[in-house]
Design an enzyme around this catalytic site. Structure first.
Site, PDB file in Angstrom:
ATOM      1  CE  LYS A 194      24.575  -1.656  -5.284  1.00  0.00           C
ATOM      2  NZ  LYS A 194      23.192  -2.113  -5.324  1.00  0.00           N
ATOM      3  CD  GLU A 233      24.519   4.799  -0.257  1.00  0.00           C
ATOM      4  OE1 GLU A 233      24.527   5.259  -1.425  1.00  0.00           O
ATOM      5  OE2 GLU A 233      23.619   4.065   0.156  1.00  0.00           O
ATOM      6  CD  GLU A 269      15.939  -2.331  -3.851  1.00  0.00           C
ATOM      7  OE1 GLU A 269      15.476  -3.474  -3.794  1.00  0.00           O
ATOM      8  OE2 GLU A 269      17.147  -2.073  -3.636  1.00  0.00           O
ATOM      9  CD  GLU A 329      19.785  -1.952  -5.918  1.00  0.00           C
ATOM     10  OE1 GLU A 329      20.619  -2.083  -6.818  1.00  0.00           O
ATOM     11  OE2 GLU A 329      19.399  -2.900  -5.211  1.00  0.00           O
ATOM     12  CG  ASN A 358      16.335  -4.042  -7.766  1.00  0.00           C
ATOM     13  OD1 ASN A 358      17.544  -3.916  -7.929  1.00  0.00           O
ATOM     14  ND2 ASN A 358      15.790  -4.212  -6.578  1.00  0.00           N
ATOM     15  NE  ARG A 366      16.196  -7.961 -10.174  1.00  0.00           N
ATOM     16  CZ  ARG A 366      15.896  -8.082  -8.880  1.00  0.00           C
ATOM     17  NH1 ARG A 366      14.745  -8.614  -8.522  1.00  0.00           N
ATOM     18  NH2 ARG A 366      16.732  -7.675  -7.955  1.00  0.00           N
TER      19      ARG A 366
HETATM   20  P1  ADP Z   1      14.566  -8.708  -4.805  1.00  0.00           P
HETATM   21  O1  ADP Z   1      13.826  -9.121  -3.599  1.00  0.00           O
HETATM   22  O2  ADP Z   1      14.994  -7.274  -4.763  1.00  0.00           O
HETATM   23  O3  ADP Z   1      13.853  -9.074  -6.060  1.00  0.00           O
HETATM   24  P2  ADP Z   1      16.371 -10.758  -3.994  1.00  0.00           P
HETATM   25  O4  ADP Z   1      17.066 -10.353  -2.748  1.00  0.00           O
HETATM   26  O5  ADP Z   1      15.252 -11.688  -3.889  1.00  0.00           O
HETATM   27  O6  ADP Z   1      15.935  -9.460  -4.820  1.00  0.00           O
HETATM   28  O7  ADP Z   1      17.373 -11.390  -4.976  1.00  0.00           O
HETATM   29  C1  ADP Z   1      18.649 -10.874  -5.171  1.00  0.00           C
HETATM   30  C2  ADP Z   1      19.105 -11.279  -6.535  1.00  0.00           C
HETATM   31  O8  ADP Z   1      19.053 -12.702  -6.710  1.00  0.00           O
HETATM   32  C3  ADP Z   1      18.193 -10.688  -7.584  1.00  0.00           C
HETATM   33  O9  ADP Z   1      18.952 -10.358  -8.724  1.00  0.00           O
HETATM   34  C4  ADP Z   1      17.252 -11.803  -7.872  1.00  0.00           C
HETATM   35  O10 ADP Z   1      16.766 -11.627  -9.159  1.00  0.00           O
HETATM   36  C5  ADP Z   1      18.147 -13.032  -7.729  1.00  0.00           C
HETATM   37  N1  ADP Z   1      17.371 -14.226  -7.332  1.00  0.00           N
HETATM   38  C6  ADP Z   1      16.689 -14.407  -6.190  1.00  0.00           C
HETATM   39  N2  ADP Z   1      16.097 -15.611  -6.173  1.00  0.00           N
HETATM   40  C7  ADP Z   1      16.411 -16.219  -7.339  1.00  0.00           C
HETATM   41  C8  ADP Z   1      16.095 -17.487  -7.940  1.00  0.00           C
HETATM   42  N3  ADP Z   1      15.305 -18.366  -7.349  1.00  0.00           N
HETATM   43  N4  ADP Z   1      16.611 -17.772  -9.136  1.00  0.00           N
HETATM   44  C9  ADP Z   1      17.389 -16.885  -9.749  1.00  0.00           C
HETATM   45  N5  ADP Z   1      17.720 -15.688  -9.247  1.00  0.00           N
HETATM   46  C10 ADP Z   1      17.242 -15.338  -8.065  1.00  0.00           C
HETATM   47  P1  ADP Z   2      21.671  -4.555  -3.421  1.00  0.00           P
HETATM   48  O1  ADP Z   2      21.986  -4.269  -4.842  1.00  0.00           O
HETATM   49  O2  ADP Z   2      22.597  -5.532  -2.829  1.00  0.00           O
HETATM   50  O3  ADP Z   2      20.216  -4.825  -3.220  1.00  0.00           O
HETATM   51  P2  ADP Z   2      21.177  -1.986  -2.115  1.00  0.00           P
HETATM   52  O4  ADP Z   2      21.891  -0.723  -2.430  1.00  0.00           O
HETATM   53  O5  ADP Z   2      19.776  -2.099  -2.591  1.00  0.00           O
HETATM   54  O6  ADP Z   2      22.063  -3.194  -2.657  1.00  0.00           O
HETATM   55  O7  ADP Z   2      21.217  -2.214  -0.553  1.00  0.00           O
HETATM   56  C1  ADP Z   2      20.808  -3.420   0.039  1.00  0.00           C
HETATM   57  C2  ADP Z   2      20.351  -3.170   1.465  1.00  0.00           C
HETATM   58  O8  ADP Z   2      21.368  -2.536   2.238  1.00  0.00           O
HETATM   59  C3  ADP Z   2      19.165  -2.249   1.578  1.00  0.00           C
HETATM   60  O9  ADP Z   2      17.955  -2.923   1.405  1.00  0.00           O
HETATM   61  C4  ADP Z   2      19.338  -1.688   2.996  1.00  0.00           C
HETATM   62  O10 ADP Z   2      18.867  -2.604   3.950  1.00  0.00           O
HETATM   63  C5  ADP Z   2      20.830  -1.595   3.151  1.00  0.00           C
HETATM   64  N1  ADP Z   2      21.312  -0.228   2.820  1.00  0.00           N
HETATM   65  C6  ADP Z   2      21.699   0.199   1.599  1.00  0.00           C
HETATM   66  N2  ADP Z   2      22.081   1.489   1.634  1.00  0.00           N
HETATM   67  C7  ADP Z   2      21.932   1.902   2.910  1.00  0.00           C
HETATM   68  C8  ADP Z   2      22.193   3.144   3.610  1.00  0.00           C
HETATM   69  N3  ADP Z   2      22.700   4.198   2.981  1.00  0.00           N
HETATM   70  N4  ADP Z   2      21.922   3.206   4.929  1.00  0.00           N
HETATM   71  C9  ADP Z   2      21.452   2.121   5.587  1.00  0.00           C
HETATM   72  N5  ADP Z   2      21.212   0.934   4.995  1.00  0.00           N
HETATM   73  C10 ADP Z   2      21.446   0.811   3.677  1.00  0.00           C
HETATM   74 MG    MG Z   3      18.616  -3.565  -3.493  1.00  0.00          MG
END
Ligand code: ADP
Ligand code: ADP
Ligand code: MG
Length: 666
Positions: free
Chosen positions: A116, A200, A275, A293, A295, A297
């Protein structure tokens, strides 16, 4: 286009990729672990290769074995799905070195977005707005605390390697900084092997709005509009929608542009998501959103984008990986209607969203499409009778609805959830259903704290209503006339029943429910509970549906009898009743009562039990973690802890002895 691809994943996403490949005339190879030998993705694929034991580290994360399986079966490309190896740049390089195509971005793009802190610095260079903060290499707590003061509280500490909401700490005031920083570092180290954190600003009333992007190998990059994923619990998504409520077109264009710039800056190819966190305190504004960040994929929630754009993102992934140019440009794309996705999990919401396991003896979904857009779409890798095992993510299904406008689509979601009937494991369906009826959500007032703020109102732990207990009691005696019932047969039953009184005994939530049942006529009974007696009429309509009449009040209920279990479903809630086995003794304490064993392989994260401690049945003794799941292990009975055999951080396997209780006094 490829002739054959291998899917390096399992569950719903493997099935979803297989179904699109099949439509495109591409043959598929599944890979599977021991636990998945009989699973749906294996039966849908043209071929399947066993890659190892059930734990993911020994199967779905075995890069070399998966690549060998592709080579052995003549697959030309590998689709990683999401999770597992999907964002692992070393895997991507190995796939390329083996002469195969990775269906996804180049390793360099994953590298660029993998951490990140580096990703944020890169975005600053590309002119993409990022959340104000410090993402440099200085990890001195005094220095960072000073940076936090500059940013202004509240602030967020994030492990740079974090994901899935792990390794994040919200800090409200300077006094808490150091403790929280240490905790975030520890979590980063233990979960991701990297303690480095960034800090942050915590955005007020945060909304999570993300942009789906797509790039091809010819330098074209477009965005497919936004998804709002603000309904979260502990930083994890629960319900997603597209488009975002109250999104001004100018903000959409600015966010889309920023996402395309971000993707272009790293030479992105394939499907990705940028995101953003937006300040929702006064509506979405230009200048009011920041990069969080990327993603690199396909995402779990991609079906809502498919619904509003009419595109098949997996088909596009395959075409782009095969070298095709994107078949459209930005101006060809538009938004059609509104879509929601709800994730059904095996989890016990009232018990703190504890992951649940079990055999899904009964599984019924509303009519609709699977793995392709429709007004109701159900994507699931699980069939009736399958297990939710402790090895993998406990997602049962994704329910996606697509309607002409937000209000209609949300009503469709409530209706669809009410028709999702799962028996055999505790699920979050009732919670999702309550959420879909939440007034603020309905009005589009979403932010990432909505669920935490209103949690109490979203959890209904009220006991089953009288009519449900009455129906289950009658059913437990096998007294309801069946649909195909021969009238002579039921007449015979009626005579037979007429002068008898039965006692029904069922167990709900560990409580024995006892009712006296007196048949009046076919489908009509007097149900007595102590001194109260009520009259119930019960008619089988069709399938699992029954019409009930309790003292003149009618309702429709779904009832299922499965062996010794009875499941009742109504308005998105479900109740299960067990019929006790008269032959089973009550020797519960014999062994299981004195010992606590690991129910699954995993890591012991918390040990609260101490030798000599006196505990009450149900007290939490350990927390065991596997994949994204945490299991609390509880005291099997009242008593004294004799010995604790594990420490935090220990890896255990299924059946390992964790704790022994002192023998019970006779
Ligand atoms: P996003 O909604 O951003 O795709 P999620 O919160 O669903 O991410 O998932 C968080 C992490 O867990 C991601 O890296 C996702 O790829 C992984 N993940 C979620 N569900 C599964 C699953 N059924 N099998 C493997 N990995 C999963
Ligand atoms: P992850 O890799 O676990 O998905 P993210 O950086 O995408 O981590 O953050 C996950 C969640 O945390 C976001 O979807 C949001 O709800 C919350 N979040 C992240 N950064 C902030 C921020 N600066 N202020 C408020 N909420 C945040
Ligand atoms: Mg995220």
């Amino acid at each position: 286009m490829f002739d054959k691809i291998l899917i390096a994943n399992r569950g719903e996403i493997a099935c979803r990729v297989i179904m699109t490949a099949r439509k495109m005339g591409v043959r598929t190879v599944a890979v599977y672990s021991d636990a998945d030998a009989q699973s749906q993705h294996v039966s849908l694929a043209d071929e399947a290769v066993h890659i190892g034991p059930s734990p993911v580290a020994e199967s779905y994360l075995q890069a070399d074995r998966i690549i060998q399986a592709a080579l052995d079966t003549g697959a030309q490309a590998i689709h990683p799905g999401y999770g597992f190896l999907s964002e692992n740049p070393d895997f991507v390089r190995k796939v390329g070195a083996a002469g195969l195509t990775f269906i996804g971005p180049p390793a360099s793009a994953i590298d660029a977005m993998g951490l990140k802190d580096a990703a944020k610095s890169l975005m600053v260079e590309a002119g993409v707005p990022v959340v104000p903060g410090y993402q440099g290499s200085n990890q001195d707590p005094v220095f960072l605390a000073a940076e936090a003061d500059k940013i202004g509280y509240p602030i967020l500490i994030k492990a740079r390697a974090g994901g899935g909401g792990k390794g994040m700490r919200l800090v409200e005031k300077p006094a808490d900084f150091e403790t929280e920083f240490e905790a975030a570092q520890r979590e980063g180290q233990s979960s991701f092997g990297d303690p480095i954190c960034l800090i942050e600003k915590y955005i007020a009333q945060p909304r999570h709005v993300e942009i789906q992007v797509f790039g091809d190998q010819h330098g074209n990059v477009v965005h497919l509009f936004e998804r709002d994923c603000s309904l979260q619990r502990r930083y994890q998504k629960v319900i997603e929608e597209a488009p975002a409520p109250d999104m001004p077109p100018a903000v959409r264009a600015a966010m889309g542009q920023a996402a395309v710039e971000a993707a272009k800056a790293i030479g992105y190819v394939g499907a990705g998501t940028v995101e953003f966190i937006a300040d929702g305190s006064d509506g979405l504004k230009e200048g009011g959103f920041w990069f969080m960040e990327m993603n690199t994929r396909l995402q779990v929630e991609h079906p809502v984008t498919e619904a509003i754009t009419g595109l098949d993102l997996v088909a596009l992934q395959l075409r782009v990986a095969a070298g095709d140019a994107l078949p459209f440009c930005q101006d060809d794309l538009s938004i059609d209607g509104w879509a929601f996705e709800a994730r059904i999990y095996a989890e016990d919401v009232p018990k703190g969203f504890l992951p649940a396991i079990g055999t899904l003896n009964h599984l019924a979904f509303p009519a609709g499409t699977t793995f392709e857009t429709g007004s109701v779409r159900i994507d699931s890798g699980i069939r009736s009778g399958d297990d939710i095992s402790p090895f993998y993510d406990p997602m049962i299904a994704k329910v996606i609805v697509h309607g002409p406008d937000r209000r209609t689509a949300l009503k469709m979601l409530t209706a669809a959830l009410a028709q999702c009937h799962v028996g055999g494991a505790t699920t979050n369906i009732a919670f999702l259903s309550a959420l879909s009826k939440h007034a603020g959500f309905q009005a589009g007032n979403v932010d990432t704290n909505l669920i935490a703020r209103d949690l109490d109102g979203l959890i209904d732990t009220t006991a089953p209503a009288d009519h449900i207990i009455a129906a289950a009691s009658v059913l437990s005696l096998g007294l309801v006339p069946t649909e195909t019932g021969d009238p002579w047969q039921s007449l015979a039953n009626w005579r037979h029943w007429s002068n008898a009184t039965y006692t029904s005994r069922t167990v709900h939530d560990a409580e024995v429910i006892s009712r006296k049942i007196e048949p009046l006529s076919e489908g009509r009974f007097v149900v007595c509970n102590g001194d109260t007696s009520r009259t119930i009429g019960i008619i089988h309509k069709a399938g699992t549906q029954y019409t009930l009449d309790l003292d003149g009040v009618q309702s429709t209920l779904d009832l299922v009898v499965q062996g010794r279990s009875i499941f009742a479903f109504q308005d998105g809630r479900s109740f299960s009743f067990e019929i006790p086995d008269p032959l089973a003794g009550h020797s519960e304490g014999a062994d299981g009562g004195d010992n606590v064993f690991a129910p699954m392989p995993g890591m012991v994260t918390i040990v609260s039990a101490k030798p000599g401690q006196s505990v009450t049945e149900g007290d939490s003794l350990f927390v065991l973690e596997a994949m994204k799941m945490e299991h609390a292990l509880r005291a099997p009975r009242d008593g004294i802890v004799a010995e604790v055999l594990v420490q935090p951080g220990m890896q255990v396997v299924d059946g390992d002895l964790l704790l022994q209780m002192e023998p019970e006094d006779e």
